[in-house]
Scaffold this active site. Structure first.
Site, PDB file in Angstrom:
ATOM      1  N   ARG A 110      -2.771  -9.166   8.235  1.00 36.31           N
ATOM      2  CA  ARG A 110      -3.990  -9.377   9.008  1.00 36.31           C
ATOM      3  C   ARG A 110      -4.833 -10.461   8.343  1.00 36.31           C
ATOM      4  O   ARG A 110      -5.319 -10.271   7.219  1.00 36.31           O
ATOM      5  CB  ARG A 110      -4.792  -8.078   9.120  1.00 36.31           C
ATOM      6  CG  ARG A 110      -4.100  -7.036   9.987  1.00 36.31           C
ATOM      7  CD  ARG A 110      -4.955  -5.808  10.214  1.00 36.31           C
ATOM      8  NE  ARG A 110      -5.010  -4.923   9.062  1.00 36.31           N
ATOM      9  CZ  ARG A 110      -5.189  -3.594   9.145  1.00 36.31           C
ATOM     10  NH1 ARG A 110      -5.323  -3.020  10.328  1.00 36.31           N
ATOM     11  NH2 ARG A 110      -5.244  -2.863   8.064  1.00 36.31           N
ATOM     12  N   ASP A 137       1.653  -7.113   1.047  1.00 35.68           N
ATOM     13  CA  ASP A 137       2.989  -6.742   1.526  1.00 35.68           C
ATOM     14  C   ASP A 137       3.291  -7.590   2.760  1.00 35.68           C
ATOM     15  O   ASP A 137       2.473  -8.434   3.157  1.00 35.68           O
ATOM     16  CB  ASP A 137       2.992  -5.254   1.873  1.00 35.68           C
ATOM     17  CG  ASP A 137       4.398  -4.668   1.975  1.00 35.68           C
ATOM     18  OD1 ASP A 137       5.381  -5.405   1.745  1.00 35.68           O
ATOM     19  OD2 ASP A 137       4.514  -3.464   2.274  1.00 35.68           O
ATOM     20  N   HIS A 186       4.284   0.319  -0.617  1.00 34.12           N
ATOM     21  CA  HIS A 186       3.384  -0.729  -1.085  1.00 34.12           C
ATOM     22  C   HIS A 186       2.318  -0.155  -2.021  1.00 34.12           C
ATOM     23  O   HIS A 186       2.007  -0.752  -3.067  1.00 34.12           O
ATOM     24  CB  HIS A 186       2.724  -1.423   0.108  1.00 34.12           C
ATOM     25  CG  HIS A 186       1.847  -2.570  -0.286  1.00 34.12           C
ATOM     26  ND1 HIS A 186       0.889  -3.098   0.558  1.00 34.12           N
ATOM     27  CD2 HIS A 186       1.747  -3.280  -1.440  1.00 34.12           C
ATOM     28  CE1 HIS A 186       0.263  -4.087  -0.049  1.00 34.12           C
ATOM     29  NE2 HIS A 186       0.760  -4.215  -1.274  1.00 34.12           N
ATOM     30  N   ASP A 208      -7.499  -3.774   3.753  1.00 33.28           N
ATOM     31  CA  ASP A 208      -7.959  -5.093   4.211  1.00 33.28           C
ATOM     32  C   ASP A 208      -8.777  -5.077   5.486  1.00 33.28           C
ATOM     33  O   ASP A 208      -9.233  -6.127   5.955  1.00 33.28           O
ATOM     34  CB  ASP A 208      -6.762  -6.036   4.375  1.00 33.28           C
ATOM     35  CG  ASP A 208      -5.757  -5.533   5.407  1.00 33.28           C
ATOM     36  OD1 ASP A 208      -5.938  -4.407   5.919  1.00 33.28           O
ATOM     37  OD2 ASP A 208      -4.780  -6.250   5.688  1.00 33.28           O
ATOM     38  N   ASP A 209      -9.003  -3.882   6.053  1.00 26.44           N
ATOM     39  CA  ASP A 209      -9.786  -3.800   7.298  1.00 26.44           C
ATOM     40  C   ASP A 209     -11.082  -3.029   7.099  1.00 26.44           C
ATOM     41  O   ASP A 209     -11.606  -2.438   8.043  1.00 26.44           O
ATOM     42  CB  ASP A 209      -8.948  -3.141   8.405  1.00 26.44           C
ATOM     43  CG  ASP A 209      -8.531  -1.717   8.042  1.00 26.44           C
ATOM     44  OD1 ASP A 209      -8.646  -1.351   6.855  1.00 26.44           O
ATOM     45  OD2 ASP A 209      -8.079  -0.979   8.939  1.00 26.44           O
ATOM     46  N   ASP A 287      -1.370   9.717   2.370  1.00 24.13           N
ATOM     47  CA  ASP A 287      -2.735  10.232   2.479  1.00 24.13           C
ATOM     48  C   ASP A 287      -2.751  11.717   2.834  1.00 24.13           C
ATOM     49  O   ASP A 287      -3.510  12.495   2.260  1.00 24.13           O
ATOM     50  CB  ASP A 287      -3.558   9.418   3.484  1.00 24.13           C
ATOM     51  CG  ASP A 287      -2.832   9.163   4.791  1.00 24.13           C
ATOM     52  OD1 ASP A 287      -1.638   9.508   4.910  1.00 24.13           O
ATOM     53  OD2 ASP A 287      -3.470   8.615   5.712  1.00 24.13           O
ATOM     54  N   SER A 318      -1.404   2.891  13.509  1.00 20.57           N
ATOM     55  CA  SER A 318      -1.796   3.955  14.446  1.00 20.57           C
ATOM     56  C   SER A 318      -1.989   3.423  15.856  1.00 20.57           C
ATOM     57  O   SER A 318      -2.364   4.169  16.753  1.00 20.57           O
ATOM     58  CB  SER A 318      -3.095   4.613  13.967  1.00 20.57           C
ATOM     59  OG  SER A 318      -4.169   3.685  14.001  1.00 20.57           O
TER      60      SER A 318
END
Length: 442
Positions: A110, A137, A186, A208-209, A287, A318
């Site tokens: 992204r 990654d 990763h 990163d988001d 998670d 997702s």
């Protein structure tokens, strides 16, 4: 030290005086009977002899006194020198022990990682305390170029690329989850890089988001000591899963909670914890694996009332479904809180547990339906549940997430979920004596 010098000088002078007195009497001879004509001469000779001896004794005494003074001054100088030598050493130890909390950015494909990095750079108070490490990654060159545009301008920002880009062999029924397998792989690589290759003792992990609040770094500076002192904690998170403005107290952004449910989305992990997790790290869905109390030795995390991160990543594994339903509505804190100046000892387990239990079960009890139908009020209340179904029914009515992971409700601590609804603090709590979570729930 000055008091000791005065005492020693006084003692030395007294000894010198005593010595002079004794010396005087030792040289004083008792006069013999002499003739009258020799009496004057004899007395004069004796006086001259006595004077000479007294002068010699005084000279010796002065030499002794000088030696005493020199010795005292020497000791005083040594003490001062020792202090002057050890002071920089103390400063050196302090500087070498200066906290370093690197920020690990998990990136893939992204290019919007730029937004994440822009905010990290904008709000971080110190490059030395918070170096940024981007782990990428996916081998996506456009994203890599964006990351490089930061590393080339700032030496405190670095990038490492995941070397293993191979496809993961999966049975057909799990192929749709391949993305989750790659994420877990990763994370393992990135965390090993931070802890094993770079040798850091702790790390702040963001994806990163994520957007961050203005006090994001201050939040972790203030709460990190809790992680060091309270061995019943294993992580600090900047995220509240039930962080929608309808169910949080926006007037108290400084409020923090303990939780048994791993929040993620901006969290601190220590090296000593990673050494225990790494050998058993899951192949996928790490998670949710961290949300199983068994895998984290039944330890807890700290979370905020108002989230310090916000996810803008609608596009991901997702497929945007979770974002539209839930993540979009999480409230990001915008009020700066000086956590390093707050007393956070109320979060230590012993104090927190006793206070929470005493509070929750002494309050008036209402049903979720009664609460939502009543006029807004400020008095806190407890809403009880008896099983998974009654919990989910009440949570949904209050506007909370109603799912479980390994039997743990989101944001729960010892079975209790706290929220702020219609102007009052609400505790959704079990009506039975809680001992552990039931993994069959959910």
């Amino acid at each position: 030290m000055r008091v000791n010098i005065k005492k020693i000088t006084l003692i030395a002078c007294s000894l010198v005086f005593l010595w002079l007195l004794l010396s005087y009497f030792s040289v004083l001879e008792v006069p013999k009977t002499v003739g009258p004509k020799h009496a004057a001469i004899e007395i004069e000779n004796r006086i001259l002899k006595l004077q000479k001896q007294m002068d010699e004794q005084i000279a010796d005494s002065n030499k002794l006194l000088e030696k005493v003074k020199k010795h005292l001054n020497k000791n005083d100088v040594v003490k001062v020198d020792e202090f002057e030598e050890t002071e920089p050493e103390i400063e050196s130890v302090q500087s070498s022990d200066q906290l370093i909390l690197p920020v690990l950015v998990i990136a893939c494909d992204r290019v919007t990682v730029k937004r994440c990095l822009d905010n990290l750079v904008k709000f971080r108070p110190s490059k030395e305390t918070f170096p940024i490490i981007v782990s990428q990654d996916c081998g996506h060159n456009a994203t890599y170029e964006v990351i490089k545009s930061f590393t080339e301008l700032d030496s405190s920002i670095s990038v490492v690329r995941q070397p293993d880009l191979s496809e993961i062999a999966l049975p057909r029924v799990k192929v749709k989850f391949r993305g989750y397998y790659k994420i877990a792989r990763h994370y393992k690589f990135a965390l090993n890089h931070v802890f094993e290759t770079l040798g850091h003792e702790a790390v702040i992990i963001v994806e990163d988001d994520l957007d961050i609040s203005p006090d994001f770094f201050e939040y972790f500076l203030g709460t990190y000591p809790l992680l060091l002192k309270d061995k019943t904690l294993w992580c600090i998170s900047a995220w509240n899963d039930n962080g929608k403005k309808e169910v949080i107290d926006m007037s108290h952004p400084e409020l923090l909670h303990r939780t048994d449910f791993f929040p993620g989305l901006g969290w601190v992990l220590r090296r000593e914890t990673w050494t225990k997790l790494e050998p058993k790290w899951p192949a996928a869905f790490f998670d949710d694996w961290l949300r199983n109390p068994v895998n984290i030795d039944r330890k807890a995390c700290i979370r905020p009332e108002v989230s310090r991160t916000y996810s803008f990543g609608k596009v991901g594994v997702s497929k945007g479904l979770f974002f539209d339903i839930h993540l979009r509505n999480i409230q990001l804190n915008m009020e700066y809180v000086e956590f390093t100046k707050l007393n956070l000892t109320y979060l230590y387990k012993e104090q927190y547990d006793s206070s929470l239990s005493a509070q929750v079960y002494s309050l008036p009890v209402m049903s979720a339906e009664q609460l939502m139908s009543a006029a807004p009020a400020s008095a806190p209340v407890t809403v009880l549940y008896s099983n998974a179904k009654t919990y989910q029914r009440a949570a949904k009515r209050l506007g909370l997430m109603d799912d479980f992971r390994s039997g743990v409700p989101r944001t729960a601590y010892r079975g209790i979920v706290t929220c702020f609804v219609r102007g009052r603090r609400v505790y959704l709590a079990p009506d039975f004596e809680w001992t552990k979570y039931d993994s069959t729930w959910g």
